[in-house]
Motif scaffolding. Structure first.
Motif, mmCIF file in Angstrom:
data_model
loop_
_atom_site.group_PDB
_atom_site.id
_atom_site.type_symbol
_atom_site.label_atom_id
_atom_site.label_comp_id
_atom_site.label_asym_id
_atom_site.label_seq_id
_atom_site.Cartn_x
_atom_site.Cartn_y
_atom_site.Cartn_z
ATOM 1 N N ALA A 224 0.849 -1.188 0.000
ATOM 2 C CA ALA A 224 0.000 0.000 0.000
ATOM 3 C C ALA A 224 0.887 1.241 0.000
ATOM 4 O O ALA A 224 1.885 1.310 0.709
ATOM 5 N N ARG A 225 0.511 2.215 -0.831
ATOM 6 C CA ARG A 225 1.291 3.443 -0.947
ATOM 7 C C ARG A 225 0.817 4.473 0.081
ATOM 8 O O ARG A 225 -0.321 4.412 0.547
ATOM 9 N N PRO A 226 1.660 5.420 0.419
ATOM 10 C CA PRO A 226 1.296 6.412 1.448
ATOM 11 C C PRO A 226 0.039 7.224 1.105
ATOM 12 O O PRO A 226 -0.690 7.642 2.000
ATOM 13 N N ASP A 227 -0.240 7.448 -0.195
ATOM 14 C CA ASP A 227 -1.405 8.250 -0.568
ATOM 15 C C ASP A 227 -2.668 7.413 -0.787
ATOM 16 O O ASP A 227 -3.721 7.951 -1.116
ATOM 17 N N ASP A 228 -2.595 6.094 -0.604
ATOM 18 C CA ASP A 228 -3.767 5.220 -0.727
ATOM 19 C C ASP A 228 -4.742 5.463 0.416
ATOM 20 O O ASP A 228 -4.335 5.767 1.542
ATOM 21 N N SER A 229 -6.020 5.320 0.124
ATOM 22 C CA SER A 229 -7.038 5.303 1.178
ATOM 23 C C SER A 229 -7.189 3.861 1.626
ATOM 24 O O SER A 229 -7.251 2.950 0.808
ATOM 25 N N ILE A 230 -7.224 3.657 2.941
ATOM 26 C CA ILE A 230 -7.339 2.318 3.506
ATOM 27 C C ILE A 230 -8.616 2.258 4.325
ATOM 28 O O ILE A 230 -8.815 3.069 5.225
ATOM 29 N N ILE A 231 -9.476 1.310 3.966
ATOM 30 C CA ILE A 231 -10.757 1.135 4.638
ATOM 31 C C ILE A 231 -10.781 -0.257 5.248
ATOM 32 O O ILE A 231 -10.470 -1.234 4.563
#
Length: 89
Positions: A35-42
């Motif tokens: 996962a990249r730092p700018d990804d949204s994680i839900i």
């Protein structure tokens, strides 16, 4: 499918160019550490979904459903903001 693999996986959803409406949804498992730092994680019921910022604009408000029916089964993306519903087999 996730439990069959002995890894810490999340589900990445997004959009790409293609399909009859010009855009199609994508869905794939990937390692959580990718996962990249700018990804949204839900997180939902212990399941982790990851989405990139550009795709998030298109999937906002979307409902993801699954049916195992013999006819018309598969994943269904229902997006009230889109012109039509898209299916991923």
């Amino acid at each position: 499918m996730r439990s069959e693999r002995n890894e810490d996986l999340c589900l990445r959803i997004g959009v790409k160019q293609g399909g009859c409406s010009g855009m199609s949804y994508t869905m794939e498992f990937e390692s959580r550490e990718n996962a990249r730092p700018d990804d949204s994680i839900i997180e939902y019921n212990g399941f982790v979904i990851v989405c990139d910022p550009k795709s998030l604009l298109f999937v906002f408000g979307m409902q993801l459903d699954f049916s195992d029916a013999l006819i018309g089964g598969g994943f269904s993306f229902k997006n009230p903001n889109a012109y039509t519903n898209l299916w991923l087999w």
